[in-house]
Design a protein around this motif. Sequence first.
Motif, mmCIF file in Angstrom:
data_model
loop_
_atom_site.group_PDB
_atom_site.id
_atom_site.type_symbol
_atom_site.label_atom_id
_atom_site.label_comp_id
_atom_site.label_asym_id
_atom_site.label_seq_id
_atom_site.Cartn_x
_atom_site.Cartn_y
_atom_site.Cartn_z
ATOM 1 N N GLY A 1 -2.794 -8.189 -9.021
ATOM 2 C CA GLY A 1 -3.968 -7.346 -9.127
ATOM 3 C C GLY A 1 -3.811 -6.166 -7.961
ATOM 4 O O GLY A 1 -4.676 -5.423 -7.828
ATOM 5 N N ALA A 2 -2.876 -6.130 -6.951
ATOM 6 C CA ALA A 2 -2.825 -5.193 -5.967
ATOM 7 C C ALA A 2 -2.857 -3.486 -6.426
ATOM 8 O O ALA A 2 -3.689 -2.703 -6.252
ATOM 9 N N LEU A 3 -2.097 -3.535 -7.239
ATOM 10 C CA LEU A 3 -1.587 -1.750 -7.798
ATOM 11 C C LEU A 3 -2.914 -1.735 -8.782
ATOM 12 O O LEU A 3 -3.455 -0.654 -8.982
ATOM 13 N N THR A 4 -3.448 -2.845 -9.408
ATOM 14 C CA THR A 4 -4.402 -2.591 -10.376
ATOM 15 C C THR A 4 -5.585 -2.142 -9.686
ATOM 16 O O THR A 4 -6.289 -1.306 -10.208
ATOM 17 N N ALA B 1 13.697 9.544 -8.746
ATOM 18 C CA ALA B 1 13.850 8.174 -7.975
ATOM 19 C C ALA B 1 13.750 8.356 -6.565
ATOM 20 O O ALA B 1 14.502 9.362 -6.039
ATOM 21 N N THR B 2 12.798 7.735 -5.999
ATOM 22 C CA THR B 2 12.436 7.868 -4.579
ATOM 23 C C THR B 2 12.320 6.256 -3.938
ATOM 24 O O THR B 2 11.709 5.421 -4.799
ATOM 25 N N GLU B 3 12.269 6.370 -2.658
ATOM 26 C CA GLU B 3 11.283 5.221 -2.035
ATOM 27 C C GLU B 3 10.803 5.756 -0.668
ATOM 28 O O GLU B 3 10.925 6.850 -0.320
ATOM 29 N N SER B 4 9.824 4.902 -0.198
ATOM 30 C CA SER B 4 9.246 5.349 0.988
ATOM 31 C C SER B 4 9.262 4.273 2.145
ATOM 32 O O SER B 4 9.441 3.089 1.849
ATOM 33 N N LEU B 5 9.588 4.642 3.343
ATOM 34 C CA LEU B 5 9.505 3.982 4.487
ATOM 35 C C LEU B 5 8.449 4.443 5.423
ATOM 36 O O LEU B 5 8.380 5.454 5.732
ATOM 37 N N VAL B 6 7.914 3.341 5.880
ATOM 38 C CA VAL B 6 6.735 3.684 6.878
ATOM 39 C C VAL B 6 7.111 2.960 8.260
ATOM 40 O O VAL B 6 7.147 1.892 8.356
ATOM 41 N N ARG B 7 6.875 3.751 9.241
ATOM 42 C CA ARG B 7 7.180 3.305 10.646
ATOM 43 C C ARG B 7 6.089 3.792 11.790
ATOM 44 O O ARG B 7 5.677 4.998 11.840
ATOM 45 N N ALA B 8 5.386 2.784 12.058
ATOM 46 C CA ALA B 8 4.319 2.965 13.105
ATOM 47 C C ALA B 8 5.026 3.157 14.323
ATOM 48 O O ALA B 8 6.020 2.878 14.746
ATOM 49 N N TRP B 9 4.266 3.632 15.204
ATOM 50 C CA TRP B 9 4.480 4.211 16.560
ATOM 51 C C TRP B 9 3.784 3.652 17.885
ATOM 52 O O TRP B 9 2.487 3.184 17.467
ATOM 53 N N VAL C 1 8.046 -0.981 8.179
ATOM 54 C CA VAL C 1 7.879 -1.526 6.831
ATOM 55 C C VAL C 1 9.153 -0.695 6.017
ATOM 56 O O VAL C 1 8.916 0.630 5.873
ATOM 57 N N GLY C 2 10.160 -1.252 5.869
ATOM 58 C CA GLY C 2 11.237 -0.728 5.118
ATOM 59 C C GLY C 2 11.117 -0.553 3.584
ATOM 60 O O GLY C 2 10.382 -0.550 3.279
ATOM 61 N N HIS C 3 12.659 -0.842 3.282
ATOM 62 C CA HIS C 3 12.656 -1.057 1.815
ATOM 63 C C HIS C 3 11.846 -2.115 1.131
ATOM 64 O O HIS C 3 11.870 -3.165 1.512
ATOM 65 N N THR C 4 10.971 -1.652 0.106
ATOM 66 C CA THR C 4 10.288 -2.749 -0.635
ATOM 67 C C THR C 4 10.660 -2.543 -2.130
ATOM 68 O O THR C 4 10.519 -3.261 -3.010
ATOM 69 N N GLY C 5 10.797 -1.237 -2.472
ATOM 70 C CA GLY C 5 11.130 -0.806 -3.848
ATOM 71 C C GLY C 5 11.403 0.556 -4.167
ATOM 72 O O GLY C 5 11.159 1.649 -3.465
ATOM 73 N N PHE C 6 11.635 0.893 -5.508
ATOM 74 C CA PHE C 6 11.902 2.147 -5.845
ATOM 75 C C PHE C 6 11.006 2.621 -7.010
ATOM 76 O O PHE C 6 10.670 1.753 -7.703
ATOM 77 N N VAL C 7 10.636 3.928 -6.759
ATOM 78 C CA VAL C 7 9.655 4.637 -7.638
ATOM 79 C C VAL C 7 10.377 5.467 -8.370
ATOM 80 O O VAL C 7 10.894 6.334 -8.046
ATOM 81 N N PRO D 1 0.802 -1.224 -0.105
ATOM 82 C CA PRO D 1 0.072 -0.041 0.112
ATOM 83 C C PRO D 1 0.943 1.232 0.044
ATOM 84 O O PRO D 1 0.415 2.356 -0.511
ATOM 85 N N LYS D 2 2.026 1.280 0.642
ATOM 86 C CA LYS D 2 2.865 2.578 0.637
ATOM 87 C C LYS D 2 3.370 2.890 -0.379
ATOM 88 O O LYS D 2 3.535 4.064 -0.947
ATOM 89 N N ASP D 3 3.668 1.882 -1.332
ATOM 90 C CA ASP D 3 4.423 1.878 -2.697
ATOM 91 C C ASP D 3 3.066 2.474 -3.711
ATOM 92 O O ASP D 3 3.262 3.310 -4.474
ATOM 93 N N ALA D 4 2.026 1.883 -3.692
ATOM 94 C CA ALA D 4 0.945 2.051 -4.344
ATOM 95 C C ALA D 4 0.483 3.563 -4.038
ATOM 96 O O ALA D 4 0.139 4.298 -5.203
ATOM 97 N N ALA D 5 0.245 3.934 -2.911
ATOM 98 C CA ALA D 5 0.097 5.326 -2.759
ATOM 99 C C ALA D 5 0.987 6.480 -3.268
ATOM 100 O O ALA D 5 0.726 7.160 -3.855
ATOM 101 N N GLN D 6 2.314 6.085 -3.130
ATOM 102 C CA GLN D 6 3.300 6.891 -3.878
ATOM 103 C C GLN D 6 3.000 6.915 -5.244
ATOM 104 O O GLN D 6 3.317 7.923 -5.858
ATOM 105 N N ILE D 7 3.093 5.702 -5.964
ATOM 106 C CA ILE D 7 2.778 5.569 -7.373
ATOM 107 C C ILE D 7 1.559 6.561 -7.724
ATOM 108 O O ILE D 7 1.952 7.255 -8.853
ATOM 109 N N LEU D 8 0.638 6.430 -7.190
ATOM 110 C CA LEU D 8 -0.530 7.379 -7.790
ATOM 111 C C LEU D 8 -0.484 8.735 -7.539
ATOM 112 O O LEU D 8 -0.527 9.490 -8.446
ATOM 113 N N MET D 9 0.345 9.048 -6.575
ATOM 114 C CA MET D 9 0.731 10.465 -6.361
ATOM 115 C C MET D 9 1.796 11.077 -7.267
ATOM 116 O O MET D 9 1.539 11.890 -8.029
ATOM 117 N N GLU D 10 2.927 10.305 -7.576
ATOM 118 C CA GLU D 10 4.018 10.668 -8.158
ATOM 119 C C GLU D 10 3.745 10.351 -9.768
ATOM 120 O O GLU D 10 4.366 11.339 -10.625
#
Length: 298
Positions: free
Chosen positions: A119-122, A234-242, A256-262, A93-102
């Motif tokens: 089909g997740a990104l789809t 080129a960017t990546e996103s890292l998500v850290r809950a508290w 949720v650390g590195h999963t991919g680059f956009v 989800p964090k990467d899908a959100a980044q893709i939709l915006m960028e």
Amino acid sequence: MAEQLQLSGVRIGLLQAGERISLTDPKGRRHSVVLSVGGPFHTAKGAVSHDDLISRPEGIVVSSTGGTQFLAMRPLLNEFTVSMPRGAAVVYPKDAAQILMEADIFPGARVLEAGAGSGALTCSLLRAIGEGGRLISYERREDFAAIARRNVENFFGASPPSWDLRVADLLKSLKEEPLDRVVLDMLAPWDCVAALAELLLPGGVFCAYVATTTQLAATVETLRVYGGFTEPVATESLVRAWHIEGLAVRPRHDMVGHTGFVITARRLAPGFTAPLRKRRPARGAYGDDYKGPRSQPG
């Protein structure tokens, strides 16, 4: 109303047999359940009867025969994509959100996606383009395409009319049709730059999602060498809950650390190249060991 729900994947009203819900236990663990009349959901703490959920509103709490309480909710899109059946790895989800915006996916956009995977990104792309858009998804493997189709239909309730799933190799089967956006989640997106540049309208966005630095470098360098795009970003996103409990406020350990680059770049008008960006490469960046696109003659 039914058509709007299908296009969004959001269901409202009472829970019904045949739909998928999430049961969350006291430890925060989610369990994906498809409701059926008379069906049980078995746990180590006893069973939960589906009949206790059907025809009741979401947001209720039910108890198993062993006394454990479960919160019943319909899954949000981000919850659905990480729990759905999969063949290929899903775009998180964090990467899908980044893709939709960028990539600036907008209602009514004509978007090409490759590959469809599970089909997740789809699902995210279809929701973003809306009823007036068009999503063309290429997937080389029939088994992955079948999984993607089932997951999309399960989420939206049917196959959206805005979706065209093609089981084919992108470069061998690419049809000439104008595109506003291109989103690639494939092994070698750099191989498709020249072909897709011919279809991408000026100002359109080329977006590639890759997992490794080797893929990252090859894609960025190919876009630069082609010359018909703006400087790639080129960017990546890292998500850290508290964790928050009274005075104990700290980052959680399950980041949720590195999963991919956009990677994104915008298409220029035909015949134009972007002004040369002045940058000073690190010493040795293009030395004898460099084998990338810039080393090719011509």
